[in-house]
Design a protein around this motif. Structure first.
Motif: not given
Length: 562
Positions: A123-146
């Motif tokens: 997500a960080d790398e994609l958002l460095k591009q002008p005009g890009f947007s990102v939605d991050v999905l996860d099956r848990l209600p909380t992020p950051y995984g391991l």
């Protein structure tokens, strides 16, 4: 030496860029940066300006005058690195590769499946591009995984990488769709209708098995599940962990093996102020364990644990928290930093009288687990090292012995599961790809791409490689623009009754965890139940600006219909 790096690298490279005299190596563009265990400050050229310490997002760079006794080995590690890699001549500033951009910049939107470190770096790398947007999905209600559910609770410095991801969350164009399971709540085909590209960063969800007799007996558990249990992962709070025995055996000698052994061995009061699961803490505080044995089938030179992990273990022993014992099984120690730390183990005599013993055994391989109704012990085969075509492997000597134990944990690695709608390589547990491209419009990153290897920071270079493939496809128009708007996916999920947690919902969960932690004298007390997480997020949404706007729009619609 004015400044010292004191933990594994997160690969953010902020310290390298900030340094005015290029004294931190390996740097971006140099061999080993993306896979380095650590970076090192060169004492010979450091000007003591403190820029690196200010820039480091995880507070890993410390003035030499503030090193704790357990951090002192990092000073010697840096000196040894520059003895081997002098890095001369130096340029005035670190050379960081230029940011890759599209030849014809245009807006694009992406879905990233998986909110762990790999997904957040993408997500960080994609958002460095002008005009890009990102939605991050996860099956848990909380992020950051391991990073949230896999890092030991007594390693808060490692969890500080969450600061990096919190900064990504604040970027314009970033969104969360948490509590959404791709393949169940929404399909890849449906995501493809709402996004120009979909990147899977789902990690490796299962453990590797030993394939020996007795492995499925009660009392035999994957270390991955124990780690999730004491870290508050909601899927594992009902795990049956019986610590009413004198000895546990951990099979494997990587960082996970040392983590679980350390957590089981140290006095529970040392964990009281951490974010350890309250369920796990109650069990750990009643433990009757006296010894935890860590088995490695090869020698210390082949062990998979990192030097920073071993430094932490030695530091805990120096403080008296545990008693360390070394059984080399006939192997010899060299003169490298790892060997010197291991040689120091049994010279440490500061253990408290009631301290538990953590035994590191090498050249010992489990051949079967013993017991009838539950685990009662491990039959161990002694091994010796043989080298064939430059590859060192362990072979049994024919000698065996039995170690009595009431708990056995296998920590021999993770293994990826098949991902719905994507190809799968059973042998590696990965999705086959061309440097992250499965096909134009569908991509992978992290462990699902390369297998369960590397550190948190390893995902940085991995994400850059995958995003480069995405930009390649966009440059040649290999990906058609998504036909449906990004916002309509949320409407589809609402229609299906999926209780989505957005960025505001996650912030509400985090705020509630920190509030409860503050009340108990801890940094946070994790919510352990998914329903409670969803209710906390929903309560925030019902009182937030978005809810007020929806209410206003509904009232206007009703007024217009009269």
């Amino acid at each position: 030496m004015p400044y010292v790096v004191t933990q594994s690298c997160c690969a953010d490279a902020s310290c390298v860029v900030a340094c005015p005299v290029n004294c931190i190596h390996p740097a971006p563009g140099e061999p080993g940066f993306a896979t380095a265990e650590m970076v090192y400050v060169d004492a010979a050229s450091c000007v003591d300006c403190g820029a690196c310490a200010t820039a480091c997002p995880v507070d890993a760079v410390v003035p030499h005058t503030k090193l704790t006794p357990e951090q002192e080995p990092f000073r010697a590690l840096a000196a040894e690195y520059y003895d081997a890699f002098p890095h001369r001549p130096r340029t005035p500033l670190a050379v960081v590769p230029a940011q890759r951009t599209l030849r014809r910049p245009r807006p694009a939107r992406f879905a990233v499946v998986g909110a762990g470190p790999a997904g957040m770096y993408v997500a960080d790398e994609l958002l460095k591009q002008p005009g890009f947007s990102v939605d991050v999905l996860d099956r848990l209600p909380t992020p950051y995984g391991l990073l949230r559910a896999g890092v030991a609770p007594d390693h808060p410095h490692t969890k500080a990488a969450q600061k990096l991801f919190a900064a990504v969350e604040r970027e314009q164009g970033f969104g969360y769709l948490l509590g959404v399971e791709v393949g169940r709540d929404v399909t890849l085909a449906e995501l493809a209708r709402h996004y120009d590209g979909v990147v899977y960063a789902v990690g490796a969800a299962s453990d590797r098995r030993l394939g020996i007799e007795g492995e499925d007996l009660p009392g035999s558990l994957p270390a991955t599940e124990l780690v999730a249990w004491y870290n508050g992962h909601p899927d594992h709070q009902d795990l049956d962990v019986d610590l009413g025995h004198e000895r546990a055996v951990v099979i494997g000698n990587g960082n996970v093996a040392l983590d679980v052994a350390r957590v089981l061995c140290q006095p529970p009061q040392r964990l009281e102020a951490t974010d350890v699961s309250r369920t796990a803490y109650d069990v750990l505080s009643r433990s009757t364990l006296r010894e935890v044995v860590v088995l490695g089938r090869r020698g210390p030179a082949e062990a998979a644990f990192t030097v920073p992990e071993l430094v932490g273990l030695v530091g805990l022993a120096r403080e008296g928290g545990i008693r360390l014992r070394l059984d080399l099984g006939g192997a010899e120690l060299g003169d490298d930093p790892r060997s010197r730390l291991l040689a120091e183990l049994e010279t440490i005599t500061s253990a408290a009288p009631d301290a538990r013993t953590l035994t590191l055994r090498f050249l010992a391989s489990p051949s079967r687990l013993l017991g009838d109704d539950r685990v009662a012990g491990v039959e161990v085969a002694r091994t010796r090292l043989v080298e064939t075509d430059g590859v060192v492997r362990a072979e049994p000597t024919g000698e065996t012995e039995t170690i009595e134990a009431g708990l056995v944990l296998r920590a021999v690695g993770y293994h990826g599961r098949p991902v719905t709608d994507l190809p799968y390589d059973e042998a590696t547990g990965t999705v086959p790809s061309d440097r992250g491209r499965v096909r134009p419009g569908t991509y992978v990153a992290g462990w699902v791409k390369r297998g369960p290897t590397g550190f948190i920071g390893s995902n940085k270079a991995d994400a850059q490689e995958t995003v480069a493939r995405i930009l390649d496809d966009l440059d040649v128009d290999a990906v058609a623009p998504a036909p449906e708007p990004r916002e309509s996916l949320r409407e589809l999920l609402d229609e299906r009754g999926v209780r989505v947690v957005d960025r505001a919902g996650w912030r509400a969960i985090e705020a509630e965890e920190r509030r409860r932690g503050s009340d108990a004298g801890r940094e946070r007390t994790k919510l352990l139940d998914v329903e409670e997480m969803l209710a906390t997020a929903a309560a925030s949404a019902s009182a937030g600006p978005a809810a007020r706007r929806r209410g206003y729009a509904a009232r206007r619609a009703r007024a217009g219909s009269r």
